[in-house]
Design a protein around this motif. Structure first.
Motif: not given
Length: 460
Positions: A207-227
């Motif tokens: 669950h900790v790994g999941l939370n870290l990966l989820y937070a990074q994915t959300v951040s990358d989307i918010e900053h426009g790194w992921i289209l």
């Protein structure tokens, strides 16, 4: 690891009463790391540049600077010395001594991708792996998942995004690295360190790994790194509201630029000189979004498996000040150049001029390392294992994929570059001694690419 000694300083002796001496400022991965004042070790190969009895002339100081720079590069390239704890320990101690930071207990703040601050109590002399372990312990991240994450030095921008400076390495002290910059914009962030998205499954098991990966994915989307298009954005928003983190990541994995690092706008000579470009690293490639002089935007990718080698070069503008003055405040110009197989019988150098050239080089090397680990049947899950004293060290399987000398075979029993010579007989390989840059660059300045050796005609 990129070594350079771009500058020297004339410094007063201890307490102002000793004789003046010349300090050679060693830059590691683009920043001042330590100052070398005396020889280190007497049984090290290659031979250390000899010292002279009398005061050096400016020309002799410059000659010795070049000799020391080549010496440090040669030591790093040596398979025995370059990755040894003795060498890395020397660099860590020299970094701490240069910055004059005593060993003491401190609180270091490490950011997560969602902006959360993790405060860990460490020693100023703790190396990168010690700090990484402390952060993992604070988050309750299991030991067997630590190898999937790394600490990065970043610079926070006005919009809250991060500009990546470099991945923190085993030869440096994170607390010293960040505090010596004397700028609160520089922070340390925890982020996943692998490129192959199939490893996400391992991380999401806990669950900790999941939370870290989820937070990074959300951040990358918010900053426009992921289209993301409107329909995909709607689906992602729905999954967020349901707190369906795994499903959110699964959908994100299908989107363009998932898992990429996006770099600041810079300049390239491809397809023509002076083009502005935004480079992203991921999926074993460098993606270019190039603005041509005609203002037309073109996109293309350079696969790491088609890069024969690459190099990082640094230069400091000549100082107009008096002799012996320090050029330390001059801006260092960094370039990453890679030789790329454009077609079956054509190699071409592509150059990126960017303050983030070191980080780009680190990304390329980590992509190659990861490809070689997979090729050998290894797993990054076991890239770290616990030492008897409780600290962590890299496993033997990871030590085996260090940066190779230029074009050497990873297996000494095999004929070097046999596959390459048989598949690319019509390719005229540019000689290392004939650099396309203004200054000739020696073989030790290049990063040979084992992954290039394994490609075939069907990959071209």
């Amino acid at each position: 690891m990129h070594f350079s000694i771009p500058e020297t300083e004339t410094r007063a002796g201890g307490d102002g009463g000793g004789a003046a001496y010349v300090a050679y400022n060693i830059h590691v991965n683009g920043v001042l790391h330590c100052r070398l004042r005396k020889e280190y070790g007497t049984n090290v190969v290659p031979a250390f540049p000899p010292k002279k009895i009398f005061t050096l002339t400016p020309a002799e100081v410059e000659q010795r600077r070049e000799q020391l720079e080549k010496y440090m590069q040669a030591v790093r390239q040596d398979p025995t010395l370059g990755g040894s704890e003795t060498f890395n320990s020397f660099l860590r101690k020299a970094q701490q001594e240069t910055q004059q930071i005593p060993t003491e207990e401190v609180v270091l703040e490490v950011l997560l991708s969602n902006g959360q601050r993790v405060k860990v109590t460490i020693l100023t002399s703790d190396q990168t792996e010690d700090v990484l372990e402390a952060v993992a312990s604070k988050l309750d991240l299991p030991d067997d998942l630590i190898g999937y994450f790394s600490l990065f030095l970043v610079r926070e921008t006005k919009d809250g995004a991060f500009s990546f400076v470099r991945k923190l390495q085993e030869f440096e002290l994170p607390y010293v690295s960040v505090t010596s910059l004397h700028n609160p914009e520089f922070r340390i962030i925890l982020r996943k360190s692998y490129w192959d998205s199939s490893y996400d499954d391992d991380v999401m098991e806990h669950h900790v790994g999941l939370n870290l990966l989820y937070a990074q994915t959300v951040s990358d989307i918010e900053h426009g790194w992921i289209l993301v298009n409107k329909e995909q954005h709607r689906q992602l928003k729905s999954l967020q509201e349901k707190v369906s983190k795994k499903e959110f990541i699964r959908l994100a994995q299908t989107l363009k630029y998932y898992g990429y690092l996006k770099f600041d706008p810079c300049v390239t000579d491809f397809p023509e000189k002076g083009c502005h470009v935004v480079v992203s690293a991921g999926n074993n490639e460098l993606n270019f979004q190039v603005r041509l002089p005609s203002e037309q935007i073109k996109e293309g990718s350079f696969k790491v498996t088609r890069m024969r080698c690459w190099r990082v070069t640094s230069s400091v503008p000549m100082s107009n000040g008096p002799t012996g003055s320090s050029p330390g405040k001059s801006e260092v110009k960094l370039e990453l150049a890679f030789e790329y197989l454009m077609s079956k019988d054509r190699l071409q150098w592509v150059t990126i001029t960017s303050p983030q050239a070191i980080m780009l080089s680190i990304c390329l090397q980590s992509m190659v390392d990861e490809l070689m680990v997979k090729k050998s049947g290894g797993s990054i899950r076991k890239m770290f294992r616990r030492r008897a004293n409780g600290a962590l060290r890299r496993s033997d399987s990871q030590q085996a994929v260090k940066s190779p000398p230029l074009l050497d075979s990873p297996d000494a029993s095999r004929e070097p570059m046999a596959k390459l010579s048989s598949k690319l007989t019509s390719v005229s390989l540019r000689g290392i001694s004939h650099s396309s840059s203004a200054n000739d660059v020696g073989a030790n300045d290049f990063h040979g690419n084992y992954a290039f050796e394994g490609i075939g005609d069907e990959d071209l």
